[in-house]
Design a protein around this motif. Structure first.
Motif, PDB file in Angstrom:
ATOM      1  N   GLU A 241      15.647  11.469 -23.604  1.00 23.31           N
ATOM      2  CA  GLU A 241      15.174  10.865 -22.340  1.00 23.31           C
ATOM      3  C   GLU A 241      16.191   9.577 -22.054  1.00 23.31           C
ATOM      4  O   GLU A 241      16.282   9.699 -20.871  1.00 23.31           O
ATOM      5  N   GLY A 242      16.638   8.764 -23.201  1.00 23.36           N
ATOM      6  CA  GLY A 242      17.524   7.823 -22.713  1.00 23.36           C
ATOM      7  C   GLY A 242      18.849   8.265 -22.068  1.00 23.36           C
ATOM      8  O   GLY A 242      19.302   7.507 -21.133  1.00 23.36           O
ATOM      9  N   ALA A 243      19.337   9.410 -22.656  1.00 23.24           N
ATOM     10  CA  ALA A 243      20.599   9.817 -22.322  1.00 23.24           C
ATOM     11  C   ALA A 243      20.416  10.549 -20.847  1.00 23.24           C
ATOM     12  O   ALA A 243      21.323  10.078 -20.116  1.00 23.24           O
ATOM     13  N   GLN A 244      19.202  11.051 -20.540  1.00 18.57           N
ATOM     14  CA  GLN A 244      19.123  11.641 -19.211  1.00 18.57           C
ATOM     15  C   GLN A 244      19.155  10.436 -18.251  1.00 18.57           C
ATOM     16  O   GLN A 244      19.607  10.859 -16.930  1.00 18.57           O
ATOM     17  N   ARG A 245      18.346   9.482 -18.580  1.00 16.61           N
ATOM     18  CA  ARG A 245      18.319   8.387 -17.540  1.00 16.61           C
ATOM     19  C   ARG A 245      19.553   7.665 -16.986  1.00 16.61           C
ATOM     20  O   ARG A 245      19.967   7.553 -16.113  1.00 16.61           O
TER      21      ARG A 245
END
Length: 438
Positions: A241-245
């Protein structure tokens, strides 16, 4: 400097130090027994103004202690290489500036003095008064204390308060969240499509360590079980999730990509051309002299939905394993921590100190600078250093220098949209697992 260039320079420097010292031992140059005043030598990587401040405070210590303290010159450009050659030649100073990564590597080779007994027995330098998590960076898997933390870097966001106000946004402050960060740069981009709202001057925010911290703060698991002695690597849904943001923000040109050249970022921020710039507190020394004509400040690392996790990064001092004058050297280190840094950082406020009583001078130096910007830098430093839950800003295992290659070939291309998030993370995990296996 781009992230790739930064990582490469760091890898060469540390690898050189370890490779040259792996088969050598040090004599702790210039020492004498503890019954006399004797001489203690040390070496730093600081700038000329900062070294001048250290010279002044050490001169005072020499006068009161009877110990002659001599600083050995060390050009910033080749510090790690020079240190390695000195250890190889058995001419290393009695203590020297080092990073946790260097300390862990040199200690693993048996080349550093273990200060744990001195720390445990001392009443003038108390372990309980170091910033939470700072001593842990210097403890080896065997329980040795490979060095004493000194200058502590904080990481946060330099902001243009006027740009935020014009966009109808609250100024970043203690307690602002990851959701706030991503919402703010989106809104700033909508207000001015010609700008890239967030500039990453330092390669940490969207690096593996930064995304791992995002995961922990938002209820997930870290990327690795330990940044000091890694045995397990995994990436849960919150890491993804963090990487995608970050991938989405970079694609939308709301923040700079990993190859951004930050050479002129401080000047651009000072001229009002960058709304938000991620970096360390030391950039104040490059921004303040430009006297920006707008209100600006410095906000801490964001908090998550589950907990507040702040960065921990300290430099420190180490000594060669065969040092001949540990008592005198320890006395000098204690003075440096309790008094020397207070005096020197008051003159040149570069960074706070991990030892809380020794960082008053840094805060006094900022207060002498005056203004709301300096006040926000002081507040952010106090906030981050005091936060109990910390995350390491870098891997400290002997293989850590090679992790930069994984970021270059797998992680960074993912951030730039050249690989899918799943592929980029999976390749990074398997790459680190491969390094651990070796």
């Amino acid at each position: 400097m781009s992230r790739t260039k930064f990582a490469a320079v760091g890898a060469v420097a540390v690898a050189a130090a370890v490779s040259l010292t792996a088969c050598s031992s040090s004599s702790g140059g210039g020492g004498s027994d503890s019954s006399s005043g004797g001489t203690v030598t040390y070496m730093t990587w600081e700038s000329n103004p900062t070294n001048a401040a250290f010279d002044a405070t050490m001169k005072s210590f020499s006068g009161s202690s009877g110990i002659t303290v001599k600083r050995e010159a060390a050009p910033n450009a080749d510090y790690a290489q020079k240190l390695a050659s000195l250890i190889l030649a058995k001419k290393a100073p009695d203590f020297f500036w080092c990073t946790p990564s260097q300390a862990q590597n040199l200690a693993a080779e048996g080349l550093l003095y273990d200060w744990s007994k001195k720390m445990d027995a001392d009443t003038d330098l108390k372990a309980s008064e170091f910033s939470p998590g700072s001593l842990d960076l210097w403890k080896t898997p065997k329980g040795e204390l490979s060095g004493i933390p000194t200058l502590a870097n904080t990481y946060g966001f330099f902001y243009n308060a006027e740009t935020f106000k014009k966009a109808g946004l609250e100024i970043p402050k203690e307690g602002w969240t990851w959701d706030d960060l991503f919402a703010d740069i989106k809104k700033l981009k909508e207000k001015d499509a010609s700008t890239t709202p967030l500039v990453t001057q330092w390669p940490l925010l969207d690096a593996t360590e930064g995304v791992s911290a995002y995961s922990v703060a938002n209820g997930g698991q870290p990327l690795v079980d330990s940044f000091i002695d890694t045995t397990k690597v995994s990436a849960d849904a919150t890491v993804h999730e963090g990487a995608q943001r970050f991938v989405d923000a970079i694609a939308a040109k709301q923040m700079t990509n990993p190859d951004y050249d930050a050479t002129n970022a401080m000047a651009a921020f000072s001229n009002g051309n960058i709304p938000l710039m991620f970096g360390g507190q030391w950039l104040n020394q490059m921004i303040s002299p430009n006297k920006p004509k707008f209100d600006w400040g410095y906000a801490p690392w964001p908090v998550g939905s589950a907990k507040n996790v702040q960065p921990i990064e300290t430099n420190g001092v180490c000594s060669p394993a065969t040092i001949k004058n540990p008592d005198q050297t320890w006395k000098t280190i204690v003075y440096l921590e309790t008094t020397g840094f207070n005096e020197s950082m008051k003159t040149v406020p570069v960074a706070p100190i991990a030892y809380t009583p020794g960082t008053k001078g840094y805060y006094e130096g900022l207060e002498a600078q005056g203004g709301t910007a300096a006040a926000s830098i002081e507040a952010t430093a106090k906030y981050e250093l005091a936060t109990p839950d910390k995350f390491n800003t870098s891997f400290l295992d002997p293989w850590a220098t090679k992790e930069a290659d994984i970021e270059k070939t797998s992680w960074n291309p993912m951030l730039e949209g050249k690989k899918s998030v799943d592929d980029g993370i999976n390749e990074t995990v398997s790459g680190i697992e491969g390094l651990i296996g070796k």
